[in-house]
Design an enzyme around this catalytic site. Structure first.
Site: not given
Length: 314
Positions: A92, A178
């Site tokens: 990510c 994230h």
């Protein structure tokens, strides 16, 4: 999400991100960590192409296909936004980076005198190849890109005790983190999160309004966390400050940026290194020296006493 497929976790670090995109052929772009959440800090780095936001992932219900928690989904198939679904773990960070880079390589650049980003032949070919793909297929193409994966994995921490294919972006407490991107495209501020079904529009935004606009969005997002949560990181995607220094004749800035690049190169070298063997040999040397001096038992007793004192203070 599918299996990691050999993608390792990388740090949210300006030197890592800058070197990663340079290895992919991107020119005259760097990352700068933002230590304060205010528009003026972003404006001092102008031109800013976008920001990368790292946060602790809250296990909310599955994303709605109709309404995000903030902003609106851009569902139009004619949207001229590069957006890829996240199909694997650990990638990510690189995916968020590319979400800015691949949206700022042409006419979408936020203006204000900022030149388009030179993304290089490798990323240009990838973007052209996936131009007509839906987000999920584009994500699969990204996860299967050997060039991108190699560049990403070059900055993983070396460890002989960790299965790289099983790593996740977790801290010591097991929390999951994230990365997402915010960047203006065609006069609109977009949030690009591969775990969402679509790009998220946060309304009209140009180069002049980007600092205030993105800070407002980030503040609303952070407000959803429990009071006292501070584990966030924000990185700006900016033009290489050495280019600016050369253009303006700012010798002091150029020297400072060159020192920073040397420090980044050294730190990245350390990240790629495995020091377990070195530490083992050093410890054997110290033990041998203490044993030769006849002070081994005394040394061990002293260490045990110090450890007990530290435990008592806790």
């Amino acid at each position: 999400m599918a299996d990691g497929g050999g993608w390792s976790t990388i740090e949210s670090d300006e030197g890592v991100f800058t070197s990663l995109i340079e290895n992919l052929g991107v020119k005259d772009i760097q990352f700068e960590e933002l230590i304060s959440l205010d528009a003026d800090t972003i404006r001092t780095l102008s031109p800013v192409y976008g920001v990368i936001f790292l946060f602790k992932y809250l296990r909310d219900p599955a994303p709605s296909s109709t309404t995000p928690q903030d902003g609106t989904y851009e569902t139009s198939s004619s949207s001229d936004v590069f957006f890829a679904a996240q199909t694997i773990q650990n990638a990510c960070g690189t995916q968020a980076i590319l979400s800015v880079i691949l949206n700022q390589d042409g006419s979408h650049t936020p203006g204000g005198g900022a030149p388009p980003i030179e993304i290089g032949s490798e990323l240009r070919s990838f973007k052209e190849f996936t131009a007509g793909f839906p987000a999920d297929l584009r994500g699969e193409a990204l996860s299967n890109s050997e060039k991108v994966r190699t560049a990403h994995n070059a900055f993983a921490r070396a460890s002989p005790f960790v299965d790289e294919t099983a790593r996740q972006a977790r801290d010591d407490d097991g929390d999951v983190y994230h990365f997402i991107a915010y960047t203006p495209v065609n006069g609109v501020l977009y949030e690009l999160d591969g775990l969402q079904p679509y790009p998220i529009s946060h309304g009209e935004c140009d180069a002049g309004s980007f600092p205030e606009k993105v800070i407002g969005v980030l503040q609303r997002r952070i407000a959803r966390y429990p009071e006292g949560e501070t584990r966030f990181n924000l990185m700006a995607v900016v033009r290489d400050l050495r280019v600016q220094a050369r253009e303006t004749g700012d010798v002091e800035l150029l020297e400072r940026e060159e020192r920073k690049r040397r420090a980044w190169a050294w730190e990245n070298t350390l990240r790629r290194s495995n020091f377990v063997g070195f530490i083992g040999e050093m410890m054997k040397g110290v033990v041998g020296m203490k044993d030769h001096e006849g002070k081994y038992d005394e040394w061990v007793d002293q260490a045990q006493q110090e450890t007990q004192k530290k435990l008592m203070r806790q």
